[in-house]
Design a protein around this motif. Structure first.
Motif, short mmCIF file in Angstrom:
data_model
loop_
_atom_site.label_atom_id
_atom_site.label_comp_id
_atom_site.label_asym_id
_atom_site.label_seq_id
_atom_site.Cartn_x
_atom_site.Cartn_y
_atom_site.Cartn_z
N VAL A 1 -60.06 -118.81 0.41
CA VAL A 1 -59.15 -118.99 -0.72
C VAL A 1 -58.32 -120.26 -0.56
CG1 VAL A 1 -57.22 -118.00 -2.00
CG2 VAL A 1 -59.06 -116.52 -1.17
N GLU A 2 -57.91 -120.54 0.68
CA GLU A 2 -57.03 -121.67 0.94
C GLU A 2 -57.75 -122.91 1.44
OE1 GLU A 2 -53.88 -121.71 0.20
OE2 GLU A 2 -53.89 -119.63 -0.49
N CYS A 3 -59.07 -122.90 1.42
CA CYS A 3 -59.81 -124.03 2.00
C CYS A 3 -59.71 -125.27 1.12
CB CYS A 3 -61.27 -123.66 2.22
SG CYS A 3 -62.26 -123.65 0.73
N MET A 4 -60.03 -126.41 1.70
CA MET A 4 -60.03 -127.68 0.99
C MET A 4 -61.37 -128.37 1.24
SD MET A 4 -57.38 -130.90 1.29
CE MET A 4 -57.72 -131.14 3.04
N THR A 5 -61.98 -128.87 0.18
CA THR A 5 -63.28 -129.53 0.30
C THR A 5 -63.15 -131.00 -0.05
OG1 THR A 5 -64.41 -127.49 -0.33
CG2 THR A 5 -65.67 -129.51 -0.50
N VAL A 6 -63.70 -131.85 0.79
CA VAL A 6 -63.67 -133.29 0.55
C VAL A 6 -65.11 -133.82 0.51
CG1 VAL A 6 -62.93 -135.54 1.42
CG2 VAL A 6 -61.44 -133.55 1.71
N MET A 7 -65.46 -134.44 -0.61
CA MET A 7 -66.77 -135.06 -0.74
C MET A 7 -66.63 -136.55 -0.44
SD MET A 7 -69.36 -135.33 -4.03
CE MET A 7 -69.78 -133.58 -4.00
N SER A 8 -67.48 -137.06 0.43
CA SER A 8 -67.42 -138.47 0.82
C SER A 8 -68.77 -139.13 0.65
CB SER A 8 -66.97 -138.61 2.29
OG SER A 8 -65.71 -138.04 2.50
N PHE A 9 -68.74 -140.43 0.37
CA PHE A 9 -69.97 -141.24 0.29
C PHE A 9 -69.79 -142.41 1.26
CE2 PHE A 9 -69.83 -138.92 -3.60
CZ PHE A 9 -71.16 -138.62 -3.89
N HIS A 10 -70.77 -142.60 2.12
CA HIS A 10 -70.66 -143.60 3.18
C HIS A 10 -71.77 -144.64 3.01
CE1 HIS A 10 -68.03 -140.73 5.39
NE2 HIS A 10 -68.74 -139.88 4.68
N TRP A 11 -71.41 -145.88 3.21
CA TRP A 11 -72.41 -146.93 3.09
C TRP A 11 -71.95 -148.15 3.87
CZ3 TRP A 11 -68.36 -146.60 -0.14
CH2 TRP A 11 -67.80 -147.76 -0.68
N LEU B 1 -65.74 -143.37 0.64
CA LEU B 1 -64.83 -142.96 -0.43
C LEU B 1 -64.85 -141.45 -0.50
CD1 LEU B 1 -65.64 -145.46 -3.31
CD2 LEU B 1 -63.58 -145.39 -1.93
N SER B 2 -63.73 -140.85 -0.79
CA SER B 2 -63.66 -139.40 -0.80
C SER B 2 -63.11 -138.88 -2.11
CB SER B 2 -62.77 -138.90 0.35
OG SER B 2 -63.30 -139.29 1.59
N MET B 3 -63.49 -137.68 -2.44
CA MET B 3 -62.98 -136.98 -3.60
C MET B 3 -62.60 -135.58 -3.15
SD MET B 3 -64.94 -135.99 -7.13
CE MET B 3 -66.13 -135.02 -6.20
N VAL B 4 -61.33 -135.25 -3.24
CA VAL B 4 -60.87 -133.95 -2.79
C VAL B 4 -60.99 -132.94 -3.93
CG1 VAL B 4 -58.91 -132.64 -1.90
CG2 VAL B 4 -59.26 -135.00 -1.18
N ARG B 5 -61.53 -131.78 -3.61
CA ARG B 5 -61.65 -130.71 -4.59
C ARG B 5 -60.84 -129.52 -4.08
NH1 ARG B 5 -65.94 -131.23 -8.18
NH2 ARG B 5 -65.71 -129.01 -8.61
N ASN B 6 -59.88 -129.08 -4.85
CA ASN B 6 -59.10 -127.90 -4.47
C ASN B 6 -59.90 -126.62 -4.72
OD1 ASN B 6 -56.85 -129.36 -3.66
ND2 ASN B 6 -56.11 -129.53 -5.76
N ASP B 7 -60.73 -126.64 -5.75
CA ASP B 7 -61.60 -125.49 -5.98
C ASP B 7 -62.96 -125.83 -5.40
OD1 ASP B 7 -61.97 -127.51 -7.86
OD2 ASP B 7 -63.01 -126.16 -9.23
N ARG B 8 -63.31 -125.17 -4.32
CA ARG B 8 -64.53 -125.57 -3.62
C ARG B 8 -65.75 -125.40 -4.51
NH1 ARG B 8 -65.72 -122.02 1.29
NH2 ARG B 8 -66.26 -120.61 -0.41
N ALA B 9 -65.97 -124.22 -5.08
CA ALA B 9 -67.06 -123.94 -6.03
C ALA B 9 -68.36 -124.61 -5.60
CB ALA B 9 -66.66 -124.40 -7.42
N LEU B 10 -68.82 -124.30 -4.39
CA LEU B 10 -70.02 -124.95 -3.86
C LEU B 10 -71.22 -124.78 -4.78
CD1 LEU B 10 -69.95 -124.13 -0.04
CD2 LEU B 10 -69.36 -126.26 -1.18
N ALA B 11 -71.30 -123.65 -5.44
CA ALA B 11 -72.46 -123.39 -6.29
C ALA B 11 -72.56 -124.38 -7.44
CB ALA B 11 -72.39 -121.96 -6.83
N LYS B 12 -71.45 -125.05 -7.77
CA LYS B 12 -71.44 -126.00 -8.87
C LYS B 12 -71.49 -127.46 -8.41
CE LYS B 12 -68.71 -122.87 -11.78
NZ LYS B 12 -67.45 -122.71 -12.56
N LEU B 13 -71.40 -127.67 -7.11
CA LEU B 13 -71.37 -129.04 -6.61
C LEU B 13 -72.77 -129.61 -6.43
CD1 LEU B 13 -68.58 -129.02 -3.86
CD2 LEU B 13 -68.47 -129.96 -6.17
N THR B 14 -72.91 -130.88 -6.75
CA THR B 14 -74.15 -131.61 -6.50
C THR B 14 -73.80 -132.89 -5.77
OG1 THR B 14 -74.11 -132.94 -8.53
CG2 THR B 14 -75.06 -130.71 -8.68
N TRP B 15 -74.81 -133.62 -5.33
CA TRP B 15 -74.58 -134.88 -4.64
C TRP B 15 -74.45 -136.06 -5.61
CZ3 TRP B 15 -72.76 -133.86 -0.27
CH2 TRP B 15 -73.30 -132.89 0.57
#
Length: 252
Positions: A106-116, A127-141
């Motif tokens: 419930v309290e987790c934090m997800t950060v998506m990053s792209f490295h090059w 570069l990173s994008m922080v998502r407060n709602d993890r919702a992994l099932a909706k995340l794509t690359w």
């Protein structure tokens, strides 16, 4: 470069601990703690850290790109679960790791990053994008538009951007320190000499340091405005400065 000056006063009982400034005990030397007696304000400050516990990487190729770019990632630390694949396909594995380790989803934090590896800088970038709602099932690359525009300005050298997700969970990180509340403030208004003189340390506990800082008020050439600046600085910082309680904080 911005500049913010604060007059803070240490207190054992801040009106709103969440809004008060918190200093660690080791940010003060023995003179401040024992001679000026700031030690009387030292207490256990409740805090929370978010250590990364799960890292998701798109595939082996992306993992190789990250390592080749010298990315010192959380996945290189002990106790981190590394998963490869699409976020939506790894929901169950993430849930199992959470249950096995007692991590609060419930309290987790997800950060998506792209490295090059930048063609302009020649070094690994992220570069990173922080998502407060993890919702992994909706995340794509898929790259968000804002990050895609950054790539257009600073394209990669050879390998395409390597995406990853870092999932962090709250953990107690209490420390010994003191609270201080703001009673004075000034934004900028100091000469270039001030930046040289006061860059070494961020906070000062002697009134003589505040008197010295006042010498570096930036002159405008307008006597009335300069007088107003001096009066403001005096009212905000010098008036009511109490050694052993007051802290002159310089923030860049």
């Amino acid at each position: 470069m911005g500049l913010d000056l604060y007059h803070l006063k240490a207190t054992l009982h801040p009106e709103d601990p969440g809004e008060a400034t918190a200093f660690r005990e080791d940010e003060f030397d023995d003179f401040a703690l024992d001679v000026l007696d700031f030690r009387r304000f030292i207490q256990v400050i409740p805090d929370t850290d978010y250590p990364t516990r799960i890292v998701i990487v798109k595939d082996e190729e992306s993992l190789s790109v990250l390592r080749a770019n010298g990315w010192e990632s959380a996945m290189d630390k002990g106790g981190v679960v590394l998963l490869l694949g699409e976020p939506a396909d790894l929901v169950r594995e993430v849930e199992r790791a959470e249950a096995a380790n007692g991590w609060d989803p419930v309290e987790c934090m997800t950060v998506m990053s792209f490295h090059w590896r930048s063609t302009r800088a020649g070094i690994g970038r992220a570069l990173s994008m922080v998502r407060n709602d993890r919702a992994l099932a909706k995340l794509t690359w898929e790259m968000p538009d804002g990050i895609r525009k950054e790539f257009e300005r600073d394209p990669w050298e050879s390998n395409p951007p390597a995406p990853s997700l870092a999932i962090s969970y709250p953990a107690p990180a209490d420390f010994r320190g003191l609270y201080a509340e703001e009673i004075g403030y000034q934004r900028k208004g100091m000469s270039s000499e001030f930046y040289k003189e006061f860059r070494a340390t961020s906070h000062h506990v002697l009134r003589s340091d505040v008197v010295r800082a006042a010498r570096y008020l930036d002159a405008t050439g307008d006597p009335a405005e300069d007088r107003q600046r001096r009066d403001h600085f005096h009212d905000q910082f010098l008036a009511g400065f109490e050694e052993g309680t007051s802290i002159f904080e310089v923030s860049y």
